[in-house]
Write an enzyme that holds these catalytic residues in place. Structure first.
Site, PDB file in Angstrom:
ATOM      1  N   PHE A 128      -2.918  11.976  36.570  1.00 53.49           N
ATOM      2  CA  PHE A 128      -1.897  12.842  35.960  1.00 53.49           C
ATOM      3  C   PHE A 128      -1.186  12.037  34.890  1.00 53.49           C
ATOM      4  O   PHE A 128      -0.683  10.950  35.164  1.00 53.49           O
ATOM      5  CB  PHE A 128      -0.884  13.338  36.999  1.00 53.49           C
ATOM      6  N   ASP A 213      -0.474   3.732  32.940  1.00 59.47           N
ATOM      7  CA  ASP A 213       0.547   4.774  33.030  1.00 59.47           C
ATOM      8  C   ASP A 213       1.387   4.460  34.262  1.00 59.47           C
ATOM      9  O   ASP A 213       0.989   4.748  35.391  1.00 59.47           O
ATOM     10  CB  ASP A 213      -0.101   6.159  33.135  1.00 59.47           C
ATOM     11  N   LYS A 242      10.417   8.052  34.275  1.00 60.28           N
ATOM     12  CA  LYS A 242      11.040   8.352  35.574  1.00 60.28           C
ATOM     13  C   LYS A 242      12.189   7.402  35.941  1.00 60.28           C
ATOM     14  O   LYS A 242      13.306   7.634  35.521  1.00 60.28           O
ATOM     15  CB  LYS A 242       9.960   8.457  36.645  1.00 60.28           C
TER      16      LYS A 242
END
Ligand SMILES: *Cc1c(COP(=O)(O)O)cnc(C)c1O
Length: 396
Positions: A128, A213, A242
């Protein structure tokens, strides 16, 4: 009927305030938050240092464009450079923009070094990377791409764990390998350290860039500043977001100077990325996170949580099928429908997140303490006991 796009399957709950690892609804009902905004509220809710940083900056200056010097941004970048492999940072507002910047920087590097034929990026199944057209094209999750074609060309996908399979994907057009060191949405799958190290070797051998990532796995989540550190390797590019802003929208793309130097004036930009408010908070997050003992605390709490989750899997072997994750990035593969399980835990005042593949994700704030973990485990135990009773399974 809501005036919003119907893109989210929202629960009925609305929270009014938060404090530490807890969220409260308007009627004062408390919830133990082991979702933390999907790993965003890294220091919990209303952390005094973050509140103070935001408040102080808000009275001075909210926003100036990147046409001017932004000292808060310079300072945050310098600190990230000091504590990582990177030499240069580009700030964004979100994770997907950080990944997008890494992809653009990789392509631009090969353009800048006279190899524009190298543009293709190898990504992995169950990955993702965000929700722009390019990042859904990279991950190629059928549920995310359906109806959104034509997709961005230049990506291929292969399985994790098979280095020979990755090497077979490499051709004269290959530019980079893009991987989450711990796959989050894909089911809390910690990628094996030898595999990550093997990817680094493949990149060196074939003149490719390694892009990590770390939007979800970074910023202390696994008990190191960044998850790739466990494998003893460095990427060439890294996407971060995040936890970086503790709840304030902020992201970053980190690069070595060798790779980042081709991103010259005019090649990329962002109106808001790295504005004074965001970077004031980002610096306050680092003040806490880089203090001695912080990552050790995450490791200790991660081990404590994992041990208790293992106990649950032994107590309910037909309901809890597997314990996964690293540090405070934990997953449980469960037999019951995971969305139903998340709802039951929520009814019992514990907030968690579903991931794909029937996996329950636990992402508590990194400031979580043992009594909070005990409470979460107790709620899970009670919820599992209820499910076992329903199924009449007579668990041990
Ligand atoms: C959440 C996430 C993204 C996207 O971040 P947004 O801030 O939602 O754009 C990208 N990659 C990974 C690994 C993520 O977990």
């Amino acid at each position: 009927m809501s005036s919003l796009f119907g893109t989210y399957a929202r629960s009925e709950l609305a929270f009014e305030r938060g404090e530490g690892v807890r969220l409260y609804t308007a009627d004062g009902t408390g919830y133990l938050d082991f979702a933390a905004g999907i790993g965003v509220n890294s220091l919990g809710h209303a952390h005094p240092a973050l509140v103070k940083a935001l408040h102080t900056q808000s009275e001075k200056l909210w926003h100036v464009s990147n046409l001017y010097q932004i000292p808060q941004q310079e300072r945050l970048a310098a600190r990230l450079v000091e504590h990582t492999f990177a030499d240069q940072v580009f700030f964004t507002n979100s994770g997907v923009e950080a990944v997008e910047c890494a992809i653009k920087t990789a392509r631009r590097y090969f353009f800048g070094t006279g190899q524009p034929q190298k543009y293709e990026i190898i990504a992995f199944s169950n990955a993702f990377h965000g929700r722009t057209l390019t990042t859904i094209s990279a991950a190629a999750n059928p549920a995310h791409v359906e109806g959104f074609g034509p997709l961005t060309p230049g990506f291929v996908q292969t399985g994790t764990g098979d280095l020979a399979g990755v090497e077979a994907c490499i051709g004269p057009q290959t530019a980079a390998i893009l991987i989450e060191p711990v796959q989050g949405e894909g089911g809390v799958k910690a990628i094996a350290e030898p595999f990550l190290a093997g990817l680094r070797t493949l990149c060196d051998r074939h003149d490719l860039l390694l892009i990590c990532d770390e939007v979800q796995s970074g910023y202390g989540r696994t008990g190191r500043f960044f998850a790739h550190e466990w494998a003893g390797i460095s990427p060439d590019l890294m996407a971060v977001a995040k936890g970086i802003g503790g709840g304030f929208p902020l992201g970053a793309c980190l690069a070595t100077e060798r790779v980042g130097k081709y991103m010259v004036p005019g090649t990329h930009g962002s109106t808001y990325g790295g504005n004074p408010l965001a970077c004031a908070v980002g610096n306050a997050v680092l003040d806490t996170m880089l203090a001695p003992g912080f990552f050790e605390h995450v490791q200790e709490m991660g081990q404590y949580l994992a041990w208790h989750l293992q106990q649950l899997s032994q107590k309910y072997p037909s309901l809890v099928l597997e314990v996964r994750g690293k540090g405070l990035f934990a997953g449980l593969k469960v037999a019951p429908d995971v969305r139903d399980f998340v709802a039951r835990l929520r009814d019992n005042k514990l907030l968690t997140v579903a991931a794909s593949g029937g996996v329950l994700r636990l992402l508590p704030p990194l400031i979580v303490e043992k009594p909070d973990i005990d409470e979460a485990i107790h709620i899970m135990d009670r919820t599992l006991a209820g499910l076992a009773g329903l199924a009449g399974q007579g668990e041990k």
